[in-house]
Design a protein around this motif. Sequence first.
Motif, PDB file in Angstrom:
ATOM      1  N   ILE A  22     -70.457 -55.601 -82.689  1.00 17.28           N
ATOM      2  CA  ILE A  22     -69.248 -55.118 -82.023  1.00 17.28           C
ATOM      3  C   ILE A  22     -68.137 -56.116 -82.316  1.00 17.28           C
ATOM      4  N   ALA A  23     -67.091 -55.661 -83.008  1.00 21.00           N
ATOM      5  CA  ALA A  23     -65.974 -56.549 -83.327  1.00 21.00           C
ATOM      6  C   ALA A  23     -65.052 -56.632 -82.119  1.00 21.00           C
ATOM      7  N   SER A  24     -64.543 -57.830 -81.837  1.00 22.07           N
ATOM      8  CA  SER A  24     -63.643 -57.963 -80.697  1.00 22.07           C
ATOM      9  C   SER A  24     -62.525 -58.928 -81.043  1.00 22.07           C
ATOM     10  N   THR A  25     -61.430 -58.829 -80.323  1.00 20.56           N
ATOM     11  CA  THR A  25     -60.331 -59.779 -80.470  1.00 20.56           C
ATOM     12  C   THR A  25     -60.298 -60.629 -79.205  1.00 20.56           C
ATOM     13  N   PRO A  26     -59.609 -61.782 -79.252  1.00 21.77           N
ATOM     14  CA  PRO A  26     -59.546 -62.598 -78.033  1.00 21.77           C
ATOM     15  C   PRO A  26     -59.006 -61.820 -76.832  1.00 21.77           C
ATOM     16  N   GLU A  27     -58.189 -60.789 -77.098  1.00 18.95           N
ATOM     17  CA  GLU A  27     -57.594 -60.041 -75.986  1.00 18.95           C
ATOM     18  C   GLU A  27     -58.617 -59.136 -75.308  1.00 18.95           C
ATOM     19  N   ASN A  28     -59.484 -58.488 -76.105  1.00 17.59           N
ATOM     20  CA  ASN A  28     -60.367 -57.503 -75.463  1.00 17.59           C
ATOM     21  C   ASN A  28     -61.813 -57.972 -75.339  1.00 17.59           C
ATOM     22  N   ALA A  29     -62.112 -59.233 -75.744  1.00 14.78           N
ATOM     23  CA  ALA A  29     -63.500 -59.692 -75.732  1.00 14.78           C
ATOM     24  C   ALA A  29     -64.102 -59.626 -74.331  1.00 14.78           C
ATOM     25  N   GLN A  30     -63.314 -60.067 -73.335  1.00 13.75           N
ATOM     26  CA  GLN A  30     -63.827 -60.099 -71.974  1.00 13.75           C
ATOM     27  C   GLN A  30     -64.199 -58.700 -71.482  1.00 13.75           C
ATOM     28  N   GLU A  31     -63.306 -57.750 -71.792  1.00 14.04           N
ATOM     29  CA  GLU A  31     -63.507 -56.371 -71.350  1.00 14.04           C
ATOM     30  C   GLU A  31     -64.739 -55.769 -72.029  1.00 14.04           C
ATOM     31  N   LEU A  32     -64.834 -55.955 -73.369  1.00 14.52           N
ATOM     32  CA  LEU A  32     -65.967 -55.411 -74.115  1.00 14.52           C
ATOM     33  C   LEU A  32     -67.268 -56.056 -73.662  1.00 14.52           C
TER      34      LEU A  32
END
Lengths: 206, 236
Positions: free
Chosen positions: B53-63
Motif C-alpha cells: 500500500i503506497a502512502s504519502t506523509p499526509e495520508n499515512a496515518q489515515e491509511l
Amino acid sequence: MLSKKNKEILLGPLSKNNPVIVQILGICSALAVTAKLEPALVMAVSVTAVVAFANVIISLLRNTIPNSIRIIVQLVVVAALVIIVDQVLKAYMYQVSKQLSVFVGLIITNCILMGRLEAFALSHKPWESFLDGIGNGVGYGIILVIVAFFRELLGSGTLFGYQVIPQQMYDWGYQNNGLMILPPMALITVACIIWVHRSRNKDLQQ
Amino acid sequence: MNKQGNTYTIIYTSGMVIIVAFILAFAAIGLKPVQEKNIAIDKMSQILNSVNIASTPENAQELYGKYIDDSFVIDANGKLVKGESFAMNIADQMKLPEDQRTLPIFICTDNSGAPKYIIPLSGSGLWGPIWGYISIENDGNTVYGAYFAHQGETPGLGAEIDKPPFQKQFQGKHFFIDGAFTPIAVQKAGQKPQNGADYVDAVSGGTITSKGVQNMLQSCVKPYAQFLESLNSKNI
C-alpha cells in the motif's frame, strides 16, 4: 546600507569570486546532494543560513575571541548552527532531511564556512559579514541548483519531482540517462560550468 | 584583562560552552514532539509499504488506521505476551538470545479480506544498519510483500534494496519447504541455494548488502517459525 563596496561584497561571490567554481570549495556536498533539485535547494538554503549567521556571530565576537582558540570558537558556532538547522529540518521537512541524511551534519566541514569566517568575519563589521555570508551561500546555492537541474532533468526526466519529459518521448524510445544520477556526473557537470564560466571571464584564465 | 592570557581563554571557553549547550538543549526539547510524530508517520508508511500500500506523509496515518487493524507481541513459543509492538525497538531485540526475544506482529486486513501478518526485520548491510518489514499471508508461509530500507548503503549498488524491483521479487516466495523452516535466500543471479529454499536474485555489485538481507530474513523470521506453523495448521 548598500554602498558600492557592500554591493561588491554581496554580488562578487555570485560570479567572479564564486566559492564553488572559482575557489573550488564545497565540491564534496555539491556532488552528494545534487541528484534531485529539492534536496539541492534545501541544502543551498541551509548553507546560506548557516554561513550568514555564523559570519554575523563571529563578527560580533571578533574583538573578544582569544587568538589562540579562534578556530575552536568558529567551529563551535558553526556546529551549533548546523545542529539547529538539522533539528528544524527533522521537525518540519522530514522527507527532505532523510534524503540529505548525513550531509546536513557535514555542512560543519564545508570549507566555505571556515574560509569565510577566517578570511572575512574576523576582520569586518557584522552587516558586511552578513552580506558576505549571503553572497557566498547564494553563490554556492546557484551552482548546486544548476547542477541538480541538469542531473534531475536528464537522469530522471523530472524537475522538483514533476514529470517534464512527456511520456510520448519514452514511447519513441527516449531513455533517462542513469549515469546522471551517479556522483561522477556531478563532477563533470561542475567542470562544464567552470569551462563556460572561464571562457566568458577571460581574466580568470591563467 | 589580558585577552591572550590563559585565564581569559578558559573563562571564555567555559562561558561559550554553557551558552551553546543551553541553546541546543532548548532547540532539541522544543522540536522533539514534532520530530517524533514524523518518525512515527514514517514507520507507518514503511509498514504499509510491506503490504503493497503506497502512502504519502499526509495520508499515512489515515491509511494505517484503516488497514492495520491489530498488532500484538508473542514470544518464541508463539504465546501472546504483554508489550507495545509499534514502539518496540527491533534492533535491541535482535541482540537478545533467540528464546528471550519478544516478537511484535502487525495484522493487516486489506480489501481481499484475508489477514496478512507483518514481521519487522532488522540487520546490517555493508556500511550500516538495514531494516524492513515482510508480510506473510494467512497460510503462514507465502510472502505477500516486502519492504527494505537502509541507512547508507552504496548508491546504485547495495542501496537498490530499497527499490521496488528488488522488493517485488519476494512476492509469492515461501518460508517453509516440506514443513521445515527454510528462509528465502538471496542468490547471485543464475545460482540456486543448496537446500532447495526459495530464492531471489541479489543486487549485482551489492553482494554484502544482499547477504545482509538474507541473514536478516533468516535471523528475524526464525523466532516466528512456531507461530507461522500454527497459522498454517489453523488455516490450511
